[in-house]
Motif scaffolding. Sequence first.
Motif, PDB file in Angstrom:
ATOM      1  N   ALA A   1     -12.166  12.583  -3.562  1.00  0.00           N
ATOM      2  CA  ALA A   1     -12.329  11.520  -3.972  1.00  0.00           C
ATOM      3  C   ALA A   1     -11.110  10.895  -4.783  1.00  0.00           C
ATOM      4  CB  ALA A   1     -13.366  11.156  -5.122  1.00  0.00           C
ATOM      5  N   TYR A   2     -10.223  11.618  -5.549  1.00  0.00           N
ATOM      6  CA  TYR A   2      -8.863  11.619  -6.232  1.00  0.00           C
ATOM      7  C   TYR A   2      -8.128  11.258  -4.911  1.00  0.00           C
ATOM      8  CZ  TYR A   2      -4.192  11.469  -7.949  1.00  0.00           C
ATOM      9  OH  TYR A   2      -2.914  11.198  -8.069  1.00  0.00           O
ATOM     10  N   GLY A   3      -7.999  12.216  -3.834  1.00  0.00           N
ATOM     11  CA  GLY A   3      -7.159  12.019  -2.940  1.00  0.00           C
ATOM     12  C   GLY A   3      -7.109  10.770  -2.162  1.00  0.00           C
ATOM     13  N   ASN A   4      -8.331  10.232  -2.162  1.00  0.00           N
ATOM     14  CA  ASN A   4      -8.688   8.830  -1.523  1.00  0.00           C
ATOM     15  C   ASN A   4      -7.916   7.606  -2.561  1.00  0.00           C
ATOM     16  OD1 ASN A   4     -10.102   9.880   0.682  1.00  0.00           O
ATOM     17  ND2 ASN A   4     -12.091   9.887  -0.225  1.00  0.00           N
ATOM     18  N   TRP A   5      -8.005   8.093  -3.750  1.00  0.00           N
ATOM     19  CA  TRP A   5      -7.262   7.016  -4.725  1.00  0.00           C
ATOM     20  C   TRP A   5      -5.941   7.122  -4.271  1.00  0.00           C
ATOM     21  CZ3 TRP A   5      -9.109   6.337 -10.434  1.00  0.00           C
ATOM     22  CH2 TRP A   5     -10.619   5.934 -10.213  1.00  0.00           C
ATOM     23  N   GLU A   6      -5.167   8.159  -4.240  1.00  0.00           N
ATOM     24  CA  GLU A   6      -3.703   8.420  -4.071  1.00  0.00           C
ATOM     25  C   GLU A   6      -3.263   7.843  -2.792  1.00  0.00           C
ATOM     26  OE1 GLU A   6      -0.931  12.359  -3.838  1.00  0.00           O
ATOM     27  OE2 GLU A   6      -2.041  12.060  -5.862  1.00  0.00           O
TER      28      GLU A   6
ATOM     29  N   PRO B   1       0.766  -1.161  -0.176  1.00  0.00           N
ATOM     30  CA  PRO B   1      -0.162  -0.085  -0.154  1.00  0.00           C
ATOM     31  C   PRO B   1       0.973   1.345  -0.224  1.00  0.00           C
ATOM     32  CG  PRO B   1      -0.880  -1.642   1.537  1.00  0.00           C
ATOM     33  CD  PRO B   1       0.477  -2.100   1.291  1.00  0.00           C
ATOM     34  N   ARG B   2       1.917   1.409   0.846  1.00  0.00           N
ATOM     35  CA  ARG B   2       2.951   2.523   0.824  1.00  0.00           C
ATOM     36  C   ARG B   2       3.507   2.746  -0.535  1.00  0.00           C
ATOM     37  NH1 ARG B   2       8.154   2.739   1.803  1.00  0.00           N
ATOM     38  NH2 ARG B   2       8.116   0.454   2.595  1.00  0.00           N
ATOM     39  N   GLN B   3       3.866   1.463  -1.142  1.00  0.00           N
ATOM     40  CA  GLN B   3       4.543   1.689  -2.449  1.00  0.00           C
ATOM     41  C   GLN B   3       3.584   2.168  -3.717  1.00  0.00           C
ATOM     42  OE1 GLN B   3       6.832  -1.959  -3.350  1.00  0.00           O
ATOM     43  NE2 GLN B   3       7.626  -2.163  -1.398  1.00  0.00           N
ATOM     44  N   LEU B   4       2.378   1.758  -3.284  1.00  0.00           N
ATOM     45  CA  LEU B   4       1.358   2.309  -4.467  1.00  0.00           C
ATOM     46  C   LEU B   4       1.095   3.580  -4.276  1.00  0.00           C
ATOM     47  CD1 LEU B   4      -0.857   1.811  -6.335  1.00  0.00           C
ATOM     48  CD2 LEU B   4      -2.531   1.262  -4.495  1.00  0.00           C
ATOM     49  N   GLN B   5       1.093   3.894  -3.139  1.00  0.00           N
ATOM     50  CA  GLN B   5       1.001   5.665  -2.948  1.00  0.00           C
ATOM     51  C   GLN B   5       2.162   6.107  -3.404  1.00  0.00           C
ATOM     52  OE1 GLN B   5       0.526   6.578   1.303  1.00  0.00           O
ATOM     53  NE2 GLN B   5       0.139   8.761   0.849  1.00  0.00           N
ATOM     54  N   LYS B   6       3.391   5.708  -2.887  1.00  0.00           N
ATOM     55  CA  LYS B   6       4.389   6.438  -3.690  1.00  0.00           C
ATOM     56  C   LYS B   6       4.419   6.475  -5.180  1.00  0.00           C
ATOM     57  CE  LYS B   6       8.358   6.024  -1.624  1.00  0.00           C
ATOM     58  NZ  LYS B   6       9.599   5.028  -0.835  1.00  0.00           N
ATOM     59  N   LEU B   7       4.046   5.146  -5.713  1.00  0.00           N
ATOM     60  CA  LEU B   7       3.997   5.366  -7.291  1.00  0.00           C
ATOM     61  C   LEU B   7       3.002   6.356  -7.774  1.00  0.00           C
ATOM     62  CD1 LEU B   7       4.639   4.050  -9.896  1.00  0.00           C
ATOM     63  CD2 LEU B   7       2.936   2.480  -9.718  1.00  0.00           C
ATOM     64  N   VAL B   8       2.029   6.457  -7.314  1.00  0.00           N
ATOM     65  CA  VAL B   8       0.931   7.398  -7.974  1.00  0.00           C
ATOM     66  C   VAL B   8       1.304   8.718  -7.477  1.00  0.00           C
ATOM     67  CG1 VAL B   8      -1.613   8.279  -7.646  1.00  0.00           C
ATOM     68  CG2 VAL B   8      -1.003   5.724  -7.612  1.00  0.00           C
ATOM     69  N   GLN B   9       1.630   9.143  -6.472  1.00  0.00           N
ATOM     70  CA  GLN B   9       1.960  10.410  -5.975  1.00  0.00           C
ATOM     71  C   GLN B   9       3.331  10.945  -6.642  1.00  0.00           C
ATOM     72  OE1 GLN B   9       2.583  11.029  -1.679  1.00  0.00           O
ATOM     73  NE2 GLN B   9       3.177  12.958  -1.900  1.00  0.00           N
ATOM     74  N   GLY B  10       4.332   9.931  -6.601  1.00  0.00           N
ATOM     75  CA  GLY B  10       5.458  10.420  -7.363  1.00  0.00           C
ATOM     76  C   GLY B  10       5.148  10.724  -9.185  1.00  0.00           C
ATOM     77  N   ARG B  11       4.378   9.817  -9.619  1.00  0.00           N
ATOM     78  CA  ARG B  11       4.187  10.107 -11.120  1.00  0.00           C
ATOM     79  C   ARG B  11       3.221  11.544 -11.229  1.00  0.00           C
ATOM     80  NH1 ARG B  11       6.169   9.398 -15.949  1.00  0.00           N
ATOM     81  NH2 ARG B  11       4.357   9.488 -17.545  1.00  0.00           N
TER      82      ARG B  11
END
Length: 377
Positions: A130-135, A99-109
Amino acid sequence: MAHADRCPFKGACCATVGILCAAVVQPIAFSTGGKVSRVPVFTGDLGVGSGGGVPAAQAQSSRSPRRTLRESGGLPGARPHNDSRDRPEAADDPAASRPRQLQKLVQGRREFLKLSQEAVAARLEMSTRAYGNWERGVVKEWTDHKLYLLAGALEMTSFQTERLFWLAVDRAPQPELRSPVRQPQQDASTMAFLEDYSVMINALSLPAFLIDHRWNVRMANSAFRELFRDVHQHPSVMPADNFLRFGLFHPDACRIFEGHVAWKLSMLAQLAASLERYDDDSVLQAMRREVYLDSALREMYLQDMPAWTYGPGADLLHHGDNILLLRHPDPGLGLRGCRFIEETPRPLQALGLTRITLVLTHADEEAAAEHQHFRAA
């Protein structure tokens, strides 16, 4: 001097329990049936933990203050015994940190594209909240539709999209692309197929080889062997053994892989992607530990590689437009551009194997120098 004067407990231990105190350091004489004997007195915490002697609280206070501070972590410079820094692989466990890596991937991109959350939300036609929840990964259920929309809004490459799926739902975008890794069955039909496949790839003029999910080289053609003909022997990191380990750890790799930093970044990205898919694989975990033992590789793996994969560098070993450089030992070829082409026909997929062909292209020396300067930066 009386014993009570030397006792740190003022004689209370002797008075209440009736045994000798550990503070007495000289031999004591006692009589047994008229015969006087001399015995040494124990200097440890007499009776602690055995149901008698000095009370636990008093025994704790009589121990060395320095030792007590160390054990409690209060001494300056001391680290707790179970500090996660002593076990770097535990701090980067893919299974526990997806979950942390997913957040870093989306936010980093998103940050690489210099987009705000509001801008990405507008692309997705949803509210910023809503997008903030996705990120943040606060999603009840990730579906293929949501993930494809997110990848499109963030202009993700094919490699980044695949990584997004692995982190979010633990599978590739097309479920059929992920087949269980199995050892090749040594039956007659399998052996005949592999023999025919060997004849086929040896007929190619381009270096080609088969790998498993660990990047172990299972088959290589003569052009591949020619490319690495001048590599010195090494017990564990030869190119025909494991392609990633060769590129990361062999001292001759930098002579062949021009712009070694770019090669290392791409190979570390492949290692990270393989660990995300097969997080319990002991061989991949061992390779990551070897990376951690090298301070330069560790810094590259933990800091440079994640940021690099947010941009176009993520596709270097896939199907992007970026081309790596290598120097062929044949003087007639010399410096060449190198594009990786991956293919997994069904028979190879069933065996858990992937074919990689190194397509060598012309590389202009002046353009290559500029390319190298850019990659090294």
